[in-house]
Write an enzyme that holds these catalytic residues in place. Structure first.
Site, PDB file in Angstrom:
ATOM      1  CB  CYS A 170      60.333  67.779  71.384  1.00  0.00           C
ATOM      2  SG  CYS A 170      61.925  67.120  70.798  1.00  0.00           S
TER       3      CYS A 170
ATOM      4  CG  HIS B 299      62.200  69.610  75.598  1.00  0.00           C
ATOM      5  ND1 HIS B 299      61.067  68.845  75.722  1.00  0.00           N
ATOM      6  CD2 HIS B 299      62.987  68.979  74.690  1.00  0.00           C
ATOM      7  CE1 HIS B 299      61.160  67.790  74.940  1.00  0.00           C
ATOM      8  NE2 HIS B 299      62.309  67.848  74.297  1.00  0.00           N
TER       9      HIS B 299
END
Length: 483
Positions: free
Chosen positions: A325, A425
């Site tokens: 991310c 994630h």
């Protein structure tokens, strides 16, 4: 009208989240319609809800324990610390602004509390039991008048309160007595009883203390929960970042605004991880830049402290580098941020062929993706995204095939030389993928391959909840609830 059962703690880290999770599952298994609730949670460990919003990972897991789809209603207020005593305020899953601690405490909080209580009322009208989690301690003298997550919620819902203490830390009897003495008489009446958590030893040695509590407060000890080794994520407020060097040296940069560090738990269980904050520590076989609440500020922090140069040098020497991310965004060539840090165009680390532009709209989704990276090509993985950046790359890491169950075809991430970045994630919770990555690195070091033992959150929730149920007076709790 349903009933409210509330778990409060004598301190942060007492075990409220997981005790609430266990009770959610036990009551659900008994046939009750149960949902979790926490009016306000401060956490950088968030997860996507069924509505496409953002909630604390604790309430996300509690929803799974209730066998419900995670909803923003279960955690109306989420505070995400940004540093400098400021937090982003997320209400009902959507960011509504950034405020200082003082501004929030003296103005914003009251209106949000009223709205959160309306959500709680709706939940109580439509379910048998609402298991409510408190926050920190309910009796912090400097905060008690402003507290919207503990006894004020209990009074509103007329909740039966269980007070839990972490006996592993020591001082648990004193912490229970101190908490009870600082509660008002009306608040003490709401307390059903006490739970001692994370106990190692002979329970019979605690009985004199139990007698004291029962005599002084006319409240019973509801259970002593043994210390349990488990794989359920803990809340992040008191998380201890480990420093373990396994067969592989896996290093994770401990960013000032690190978020969603539960991404790396499978690496910790399989090998051990080493969280680092200094340039002269950078030397791992695998170096990971994690997610961040403030990507550009954390990139500049690495640049100023020499960590960026150390990563680049380690990469030249053979370290494999991964970004998740915000970490992925940092590893690209360029970031344009007029939203989060408002610093405009910022040079990235440059190990990945990617460019990122921040937009006002946050993407919060469950994803299924197909890997394009050669070492795991065609492998299907699941995860979730919580991001404001939009990245482009000529060499994407994966193709998103599903977004919240709907078919999609969208490239994401980037592949570099001995490096990759992804918005997924939870990618390391795909055990086949993690095994493939670790074994690639182990082979390079002349180590034998390993086989990762797969497990699921569902199995861990059930296993942990059974241990709690076996050591808790659940019949008494049910009788006090009157369900």
């Amino acid at each position: 009208m349903g009933r409210a059962l509330m778990i409060q703690g004598t301190s942060s880290g007492a075990g409220k989240s997981l005790l609430a999770l266990a009770l959610c599952r036990s009551l659900t298994n008994l046939g009750y319609d149960v949902v979790p609730f926490k009016s306000q949670n401060m956490s950088l460990n968030s997860a996507p809800s069924i509505e496409g919003g953002e909630i604390s990972r604790a309430q996300y897991l509690q929803a799974l324990a209730c066998k419900k789809k995670p909803s923003v209603r279960f955690n109306p207020i989420l505070l995400k610390p940004e540093g400098n005593m400021r937090s982003q305020v997320v209400f009902m899953g959507k960011p509504i602004g950034s405020v200082s601690a003082r501004e929030y405490m003296l103005s914003t909080k009251e209106e949000l509390f009223k709205r959160a209580m309306r959500v709680l009322d709706e939940l109580m009208h439509s379910h048998d039991v609402v298991v409510i989690e408190g926050a920190g301690s309910p009796v912090e003298i400097n905060l008690k008048d402003y507290d919207i997550a503990n006894m004020r919620v209990a009074r509103h819902a007329n909740a039966k309160v269980i007070l839990v203490a972490d006996i592993d830390r020591g001082g648990s009897f004193a912490s229970i007595v101190g908490t009870m003495e600082l509660l008002s008489e009306e608040e003490r009446e709401l307390v059903m009883g006490f739970v001692f958590n994370k106990f190692r030893g002979d329970k019979s040695l605690l009985e004199p203390g139990f007698g004291y509590l029962e005599q002084r407060y006319r409240k019973r000890v509801l259970g002593v929960i043994p210390y349990v080794d488990h794989k359920l994520p803990e809340e992040d407020s008191l998380a201890e970042f480990p420093k373990v060097k396994g067969d592989l040296h896996i290093q994770i940069i401990k960013l000032p605004h690190i978020s969603n560090f539960t991404d790396f738990e499978p690496l910790q269980w399989a090998n051990g991880v080493d969280y680092v904050t200094k340039a002269d520590e950078i030397e791992g076989d695998l170096i990971i830049i994690p997610g961040s609440k403030n990507t550009v500020e954390d990139l500049l922090w690495m640049r100023e402290n020499g960590i960026e140069d150390a990563i680049i040098e380690a990469h030249k020497e053979g370290s494999f580098v991964v970004g998740i991310c915000g970490g992925f965004q940092m590893l690209g060539k360029e970031i344009i941020d007029n939203v989060e840090s408002k610093r405009g165009k910022v040079r990235g680390i440059g190990l990945l062929p990617a460019k990122t532009i921040f937009t006002m709209e946050k993407r919060t989704n469950h994803l299924k993706s197909k890997i394009l990276w050669e070492q795991a090509k065609e492998m299907e993985v699941e995860g979730y995204e919580i991001r404001m950046g939009r990245s482009t790359s000529e060499r994407p890491f994966s193709i998103i095939k599903e977004i919240n169950g709907a078919k999609a075809f969208e490239p994401e991430g980037a592949i570099g030389e001995r490096s990759f970045g992804t918005y997924l994630h939870g990618i390391f919770h795909n055990f086949a993928f993690t095994e493939r990555l670790l074994n690639m690195l182990r082979l390079e070091k002349g180590l034998e391959s390993l086989s990762l033992k797969e497990w699921s959150l569902e199995e861990e929730i059930e296993r942990f909840s059974r241990v709690v149920e076996e050591n808790l007076d659940l019949n008494y709790i049910l009788s006090e609830l009157g369900v």
